[in-house]
Design an enzyme around this catalytic site. Structure first.
Site, PDB file in Angstrom:
ATOM      1  N   THR A 204       0.870  -1.192   0.000  1.00  0.00           N
ATOM      2  CA  THR A 204       0.000   0.000   0.000  1.00  0.00           C
ATOM      3  C   THR A 204       0.899   1.232   0.000  1.00  0.00           C
ATOM      4  OG1 THR A 204      -1.829  -1.059   1.149  1.00  0.00           O
ATOM      5  CG2 THR A 204      -1.582   1.306   1.510  1.00  0.00           C
ATOM      6  N   ARG A 232     -14.966  -5.909  -0.382  1.00  0.00           N
ATOM      7  CA  ARG A 232     -14.374  -5.530   0.908  1.00  0.00           C
ATOM      8  C   ARG A 232     -13.692  -4.158   0.780  1.00  0.00           C
ATOM      9  NH1 ARG A 232      -8.933  -4.088   2.573  1.00  0.00           N
ATOM     10  NH2 ARG A 232      -8.674  -4.639   4.753  1.00  0.00           N
ATOM     11  N   VAL A 233     -13.923  -3.299   1.733  1.00  0.00           N
ATOM     12  CA  VAL A 233     -13.260  -1.990   1.746  1.00  0.00           C
ATOM     13  C   VAL A 233     -12.423  -1.900   3.010  1.00  0.00           C
ATOM     14  CG1 VAL A 233     -13.596   0.501   1.835  1.00  0.00           C
ATOM     15  CG2 VAL A 233     -15.084  -0.896   0.391  1.00  0.00           C
ATOM     16  N   GLY A 234     -11.174  -1.499   2.853  1.00  0.00           N
ATOM     17  CA  GLY A 234     -10.285  -1.378   4.010  1.00  0.00           C
ATOM     18  C   GLY A 234     -10.259   0.027   4.566  1.00  0.00           C
ATOM     19  N   ASP A 235      -9.190   0.330   5.271  1.00  0.00           N
ATOM     20  CA  ASP A 235      -9.067   1.638   5.932  1.00  0.00           C
ATOM     21  C   ASP A 235      -8.594   2.738   5.000  1.00  0.00           C
ATOM     22  OD1 ASP A 235      -6.597   0.138   5.811  1.00  0.00           O
ATOM     23  OD2 ASP A 235      -5.691   1.748   6.992  1.00  0.00           O
ATOM     24  N   GLY A 256      -1.488  -1.433   6.774  1.00  0.00           N
ATOM     25  CA  GLY A 256      -1.618  -2.560   7.695  1.00  0.00           C
ATOM     26  C   GLY A 256      -2.977  -3.207   7.549  1.00  0.00           C
ATOM     27  N   GLY A 258      -6.412  -3.385   7.551  1.00  0.00           N
ATOM     28  CA  GLY A 258      -7.375  -2.295   7.533  1.00  0.00           C
ATOM     29  C   GLY A 258      -8.495  -2.418   8.544  1.00  0.00           C
TER      30      GLY A 258
HETATM   31  N1  ASP Z   1      -4.488  -1.089   4.841  1.00  0.00           N
HETATM   32  C1  ASP Z   1      -4.743  -1.764   3.590  1.00  0.00           C
HETATM   33  C2  ASP Z   1      -6.132  -2.365   3.629  1.00  0.00           C
HETATM   34  O1  ASP Z   1      -6.493  -2.915   4.644  1.00  0.00           O
HETATM   35  C3  ASP Z   1      -3.754  -2.837   3.272  1.00  0.00           C
HETATM   36  C4  ASP Z   1      -2.300  -2.521   3.536  1.00  0.00           C
HETATM   37  O2  ASP Z   1      -1.964  -1.431   3.968  1.00  0.00           O
HETATM   38  O3  ASP Z   1      -1.452  -3.403   3.302  1.00  0.00           O
HETATM   39  O4  ASP Z   1      -6.804  -2.343   2.641  1.00  0.00           O
END
Ligand code: ASP
Length: 338
Positions: A204, A232-235, A256, A258
């Site tokens: 990321t 799916r939606v992350g942070d 990280g 999410g």
């Molecule tokens: N934070 C991102 C997510 O959860 C993934 C990542 O940072 O590796 O989508």
């Protein structure tokens, strides 16, 4: 500016925060990350060289913006992230990881610290640079977050570059996907557990910047976690979780797992600790990443920059690709625990 006059380095201290609570790096105008990194022995010398080159190119692109008369931190963040989205090495734009059904679904967000304006897209599949789509949401709509095909449609109507979904695919990521599919076939009941615990993928990307007017900005772009469920939606596109910027405190971009970053409102929590408890940016970021997330198993890290140009980059597992450039143009890049 006088406060930027000293020549400074991205110190080893800034990257060993998990072990030692060292001070942040001063005089930074742009910080970037390329996500949680693999171990050194997993990266070939050629990939290491190319990663460093691409991180440096991103820093230089953002720095060039900041050097222009009136160059804004917002433009610098967008410029830096576009370079990393175009690089096939990072899990953002080209080279993004695959969903469990073999597609690339991209998330991005951007925020301006002076006005608290923000824009984001989630689950886009055809806009070449999701960070620019996020910026367009911010600049051209009254909304903060657009999702899915409608977000791609908006990007197209805004005149942004549109590509075939296959543009984002790289052979390396595809092979990773095929391996994961095989693993899931062998233990189907483990698929979701795997996603929640160890399903993050490095790469990321994010940026935080401070311009000569004293304004902060932050942005983040990702393909999300590898083998995530479709939809799916992350942070990363969630303001306050993966991205936040407020001139009164700091600019933050996270990477990280999410789900943890959403639940703990990580980016906003760091800003809030500065604003309401008077913590320094380093103390605030360490408290959230090391004291709050680590004990509960939330793997990840952030880059956080305050309005005085102090950059901190704590992470709580493995390593984090990161780099910075100071007002005098000094570039520092760290890939591992160096
Ligand atoms: N934070 C991102 C997510 O959860 C993934 C990542 O940072 O590796 O989508």
């Amino acid at each position: 500016m006088r406060r930027f006059a000293l020549l400074t380095l991205l110190t080893v201290g800034a990257v060993r925060l998990a072990a030692a609570r060292e001070p942040s790096t001063p005089h930074v105008v742009l910080g970037i990350h390329g996500g949680l990194g693999p171990d050194r022995n997993e990266v070939s010398p050629a990939a290491e060289r190319q990663s460093r080159a691409d991180l440096e190119a991103a820093l230089r692109a953002g720095y060039a913006v900041l050097q222009r008369p009136g160059g804004t931190s917002l433009d610098a963040v967008e410029a830096a992230i576009r370079v990393l989205e175009d690089s096939p090495l990072f899990n953002a734009g080209k080279g993004a990881v695959f969903t469990s059904d073999g597609r690339n679904e991209l998330d991005a967000s951007i925020m301006e610290g002076k006005t608290l304006r923000a824009g984001a897209v989630a689950g886009v599949t055809t806009v070449k640079n999701p960070i620019t789509a996020a910026r367009a949401v911010m600049d051209q709509t009254k909304h903060v977050l657009l999702i899915g095909p409608a977000a791609d449609g908006f990007a197209k109507s805004a005149g942004l570059q549109i590509v075939e979904p296959a543009y984002f695919r790289t052979e390396e990521r595809w092979q990773q996907h095929l391996k994961a599919v095989e693993k899931a076939r062998q233990s189907p009941q483990g698929a979701d557990r795997h996603d929640a615990r160890a399903g993050h993928s490095w790469g990321t990307v994010g940026a935080v910047a401070l311009d000569k007017m004293g304004n902060l900005a932050a942005g983040t772009s990702t393909g999300g976690t590898s083998e995530k469920r479709p939809g799916r939606v992350g942070d990363s596109p969630i303001i306050g979780a993966g991205t936040y910027a407020d001139n009164a405190s700091c600019a933050v971009s996270a990477t990280g797992q999410g789900e943890f970053f959403i639940r703990y409102s990580v980016a906003h929590d760091i800003a809030a600790l500065m604003k309401y408890k008077g913590k320094t940016v380093a103390a605030a970021a360490e408290e959230v990443i090391l004291d709050k997330l680590k004990p509960v198993g939330g793997e990840g890290g952030v880059i956080a920059l305050d309005a005085q140009g102090n950059l901190t980059a704590p992470y709580n597992s493995g390593g984090m690709f990161r780099g910075s450039i100071t007002a005098d143009g000094q570039v520092r890049i760290r890939l591992f625990d160096e």
